[in-house]
Motif scaffolding. Structure first.
Motif, short mmCIF file in Angstrom:
data_model
loop_
_atom_site.label_atom_id
_atom_site.label_comp_id
_atom_site.label_asym_id
_atom_site.label_seq_id
_atom_site.Cartn_x
_atom_site.Cartn_y
_atom_site.Cartn_z
N LEU A 288 3.64 10.72 -8.83
CA LEU A 288 2.96 11.08 -10.07
C LEU A 288 2.20 12.40 -9.92
O LEU A 288 2.11 13.18 -10.87
CB LEU A 288 2.00 9.97 -10.49
CG LEU A 288 2.67 8.66 -10.91
CD1 LEU A 288 1.64 7.59 -11.24
CD2 LEU A 288 3.58 8.88 -12.12
N SER B 289 -6.09 9.77 0.17
CA SER B 289 -5.87 8.37 0.51
C SER B 289 -4.39 8.08 0.73
O SER B 289 -4.01 7.33 1.64
CB SER B 289 -6.43 7.49 -0.60
OG SER B 289 -6.11 6.14 -0.40
N ALA C 204 1.09 4.41 -2.56
CA ALA C 204 0.92 5.80 -2.15
C ALA C 204 2.12 6.65 -2.59
O ALA C 204 1.96 7.76 -3.11
CB ALA C 204 0.74 5.90 -0.65
N LYS D 153 0.83 -1.20 0.00
CA LYS D 153 0.00 0.00 0.00
C LYS D 153 0.86 1.25 0.00
O LYS D 153 0.59 2.21 -0.71
CB LYS D 153 -0.86 0.02 1.27
CG LYS D 153 -2.22 -0.55 1.12
CD LYS D 153 -3.00 0.14 0.06
CE LYS D 153 -3.47 1.52 0.50
NZ LYS D 153 -4.19 2.16 -0.59
N LEU E 240 -9.25 11.04 -14.55
CA LEU E 240 -8.06 11.35 -13.74
C LEU E 240 -8.48 12.13 -12.50
O LEU E 240 -8.00 11.87 -11.38
CB LEU E 240 -7.06 12.15 -14.58
CG LEU E 240 -5.79 12.60 -13.84
CD1 LEU E 240 -4.97 11.40 -13.39
CD2 LEU E 240 -4.94 13.52 -14.71
N HIS F 190 -9.95 10.65 -4.87
CA HIS F 190 -9.78 9.71 -3.75
C HIS F 190 -8.29 9.54 -3.43
O HIS F 190 -7.89 9.52 -2.28
CB HIS F 190 -10.39 8.35 -4.06
CG HIS F 190 -10.11 7.32 -2.99
ND1 HIS F 190 -10.64 7.40 -1.73
CD2 HIS F 190 -9.32 6.22 -2.98
CE1 HIS F 190 -10.20 6.38 -1.00
NE2 HIS F 190 -9.39 5.65 -1.73
N MET G 243 -11.27 2.67 -7.89
CA MET G 243 -9.99 3.22 -8.33
C MET G 243 -9.43 2.44 -9.51
O MET G 243 -8.72 2.98 -10.35
CB MET G 243 -8.99 3.19 -7.18
CG MET G 243 -9.30 4.17 -6.08
SD MET G 243 -9.12 5.87 -6.62
CE MET G 243 -7.37 6.13 -6.31
N THR H 280 -7.87 -0.09 0.94
CA THR H 280 -7.74 0.98 -0.05
C THR H 280 -8.42 2.25 0.44
O THR H 280 -8.83 3.09 -0.35
CB THR H 280 -8.30 0.59 -1.44
OG1 THR H 280 -9.69 0.30 -1.29
CG2 THR H 280 -7.62 -0.62 -2.01
N VAL I 62 5.27 5.06 -13.23
CA VAL I 62 3.95 4.83 -13.80
C VAL I 62 3.68 3.32 -13.91
O VAL I 62 2.62 2.83 -13.49
CB VAL I 62 3.83 5.46 -15.21
CG1 VAL I 62 2.52 5.07 -15.87
CG2 VAL I 62 3.96 6.96 -15.13
N GLY J 172 -8.46 4.27 -12.72
CA GLY J 172 -7.05 4.05 -13.04
C GLY J 172 -6.87 3.44 -14.42
O GLY J 172 -6.02 3.88 -15.19
N SER J 173 -7.70 2.45 -14.75
CA SER J 173 -7.58 1.81 -16.07
C SER J 173 -7.89 2.79 -17.19
O SER J 173 -7.28 2.73 -18.25
CB SER J 173 -8.53 0.62 -16.17
OG SER J 173 -8.25 -0.30 -15.16
N GLY K 243 -1.23 -1.74 -8.82
CA GLY K 243 -2.68 -1.50 -8.68
C GLY K 243 -3.48 -2.72 -9.11
O GLY K 243 -4.41 -3.15 -8.42
N PHE K 244 -3.11 -3.30 -10.26
CA PHE K 244 -3.82 -4.48 -10.75
C PHE K 244 -3.59 -5.69 -9.84
O PHE K 244 -4.51 -6.43 -9.54
CB PHE K 244 -3.41 -4.81 -12.19
CG PHE K 244 -4.00 -3.88 -13.21
CD1 PHE K 244 -5.39 -3.75 -13.31
CD2 PHE K 244 -3.20 -3.12 -14.05
CE1 PHE K 244 -5.96 -2.87 -14.24
CE2 PHE K 244 -3.76 -2.24 -14.97
CZ PHE K 244 -5.14 -2.12 -15.07
N LEU L 20 1.92 9.65 -5.14
CA LEU L 20 2.31 11.02 -4.77
C LEU L 20 3.38 11.55 -5.72
O LEU L 20 3.37 12.72 -6.10
CB LEU L 20 2.83 11.06 -3.33
CG LEU L 20 1.76 11.02 -2.24
CD1 LEU L 20 2.38 10.82 -0.87
CD2 LEU L 20 0.92 12.29 -2.25
#
Ligand code: HEM
Ligand code: SF4
Ligand code: FES
Lengths: 216, 248
Positions: free
Chosen positions: A19, A175, A13, A9, A165, A171, A103, B216, A65, A107-108, A72-73, A17
């Protein structure tokens, strides 16, 4: 430790951040194209030819990236598996926002946009500089940019992507602070500033695209 | 009131399980949800049908046993209550109510609505304690002054009853709210600080081994938690965990 949920996680984050900071810099340069093609050319020329930017920062960014979306996936798959059998009735809306629960969708969409965006700007740029070795012309950037946004389809796709975006960041911003253990009396500020950033920056990018479409 | 109940029936951990439909008349709005289930079970037994297995003990919101996922929400539509504290007046005459067990890989179904939450116990055993010398020279806890704010926060965290609603609710079946409450209730107090580093490392390790998902930060757990345990605890645990790893 590297395989712990909290560490994964935290890496999400930190890359997020990172990005966010990159996006601010990207925006700061792009917005100059609205009022001074000249300044935009100068800045782009600097970014495009400075070895530190090209050979150190750019690889870090690309790694960031890729890391962010792959992780993420991966996390999304692990999390779906952690449920096991799914609920017949699940009222996600009653206790958490759509954005926070999806997300992976926002995100996708951003990822799909990035593919298009790389195809539009990054690949031609690499081709120009490192494949064809064309001579650098410091004044080419502004024209290339304006030319891209003559196409209404592209402008529409960009604007839709910026919307997703914005959702992702609305979030993600706060987050990532929570993930890094930052939750105190300043959290209200982080949340407000996060919303401001999340909608402000994508709106600004959308504005740039539309501006050039209308003024070409 | 009249109700149509769609209740998850599953013989044991291995069988497939499915929803059965039951009808119940004359339900009083003043009944608790568990009382309604009792009436239903009596009816079933009179008909020679196996009664529905569900967990319950205190029936006053302090033991955390009554795990039910009612109409898509842990402990049903009310806030800051457990299923035993949920009243039938929260429903309307003629409603269809779906009742499912808490679902998560680390909470396997034992029978019907009863799930095995011993994964929570194992997380507790991994660090949810303080080591005290009990050979007669134990220091009086009250002899150690504690700041009011810390004491309050520790107490708030300690109100967690280990019900598992946070896991059941979380779209990722993450146990972060529970574990962070258990970490915080000790680490905020001087008595708990001694073992704080190992505690957070061991409890998180156990949590991961049990197979809970990744947080999350949707915040659903905080909303559904019957004790209103705050997300601040999760941030505190993350902070402690990341720092503990830096310390090595
Ligand atoms: C390339 C496509 C992208 C994908 C597939 C993606 C996917 C995800 C996923 C699945 C999460 C985890 C959800 C959560 O923890 O709440 C997440 C979090 C996040 N993303 Fe992305 N994302 C992408 C691009 C971006 C971009 C471009 C930015 C910033 C400009 C960004 C910033 C963030 C932030 C700040 C978080 C929050 C981290 C946290 O909760 O600790 N993402 N992303
Ligand atoms: S944090 Fe709340 S929802 Fe989770 S186990 Fe404790 S009391 Fe139940
Ligand atoms: S039966 Fe104890 S909390 Fe509901």
């Amino acid at each position: 430790m590297l395989y712990s949920t909290i560490f994964k996680k935290a890496s999400m984050a930190i890359s997020g951040l990172f990005l966010i900071i990159f996006l601010l810099q990207h925006f700061a340069i792009n917005i100059t194209s609205v009022f001074s093609g000249n300044l935009f050319n100068q800045l782009s020329h600097f970014m495009g030819t400075n070895p530190l930017v090209q050979f150190v920062l750019q690889p870090i960014l690309i790694f960031g990236v890729i890391f962010h979306f792959v992780m993420g996936f991966v996390l999304d798959i692990i999390n779906k598996r952690a449920r096991g059998r799914r609920y017949k009735i699940y009222k996600g809306n009653s206790n958490a926002s759509w954005v926070s629960r999806n997300m992976i969708i926002s995100g996708s969409t951003v990822l799909a946009f990035l593919v298009l965006h790389f195809y539009d700007f990054w690949i031609p740029e690499m081709d120009y500089k490192y494949v064809k070795f064309l001579p650098e012309n410091p004044d080419r950037y502004f024209e290339e940019l304006v030319h891209k946004f003559e196409d209404i389809t592209r402008v529409v796709l960009y604007v839709i992507s910026f919307f997703f975006l914005a959702l992702h960041l609305s979030h993600g911003f706060a987050s990532s602070f929570q993930t890094m253990g930052f939750n105190n009396k300043y959290t209200v500020l982080v949340k407000s500033f996060g919303k401001l950033y999340a909608f402000g920056i994508p709106f600004g990018f959308a504005f740039i695209a539309i501006y050039h479409y209308l003024n070409h | 009131m009249q109700l149509k109940l769609k209740i998850w029936r599953q013989k044991n951990g291995k069988s497939k399980g499915k929803f059965e439909t039951y009808y119940l008349n004359d339900v009083s709005p003043d009944m608790s949800f568990l009382e309604m289930m009792d009436v239903l079970n009596e009816n079933l037994m009179l008909k020679g049908i196996d009664p529905i297995a569900f967990d319950h003990d205190c029936r006053e919101g302090i033991c955390g046993s009554c795990s039910m996922f009612i109409n898509g929400e842990a402990h049903g539509p009310d806030r800051l209550v457990t299923t035993c504290q949920l009243h039938m007046r929260k429903f309307k005459d003629g409603d269809t109510i779906y009742v499912e067990p808490f679902r998560a890989k680390p909470f396997p179904v034992i029978k019907d609505l009863v799930v095995d939450r011993s994964s929570f116990d194992r997380i507790q055993h991994a660090g949810g304690f303080i080591s005290v010398n009990t050979s007669g020279n134990t220091q009086d806890a009250n002899a150690t002054p504690i700041e009011k704010e810390d004491a309050d926060n520790a107490f708030d965290a300690a109100t967690c009853i280990g019900c598992g609603a946070c896991v059941a609710t979380c779209k990722n079946a993450s146990a972060m709210l529970f574990v962070s409450a258990k970490v915080s209730q000790y680490s905020l107090l001087p008595q708990g600080k001694v073992e704080a580093t190992n505690r957070v490392l061991n409890m998180v390790k156990q949590m991961d081994e049990e197979g809970f998902g990744n947080c999350t930060n949707t915040g659903a757990c905080e909303v559904e938690c019957p004790k209103g345990i705050s997300l601040e605890n999760i941030a505190r645990m993350n902070r402690e965990y990341l720092l503990a790893n830096l310390k090595g």
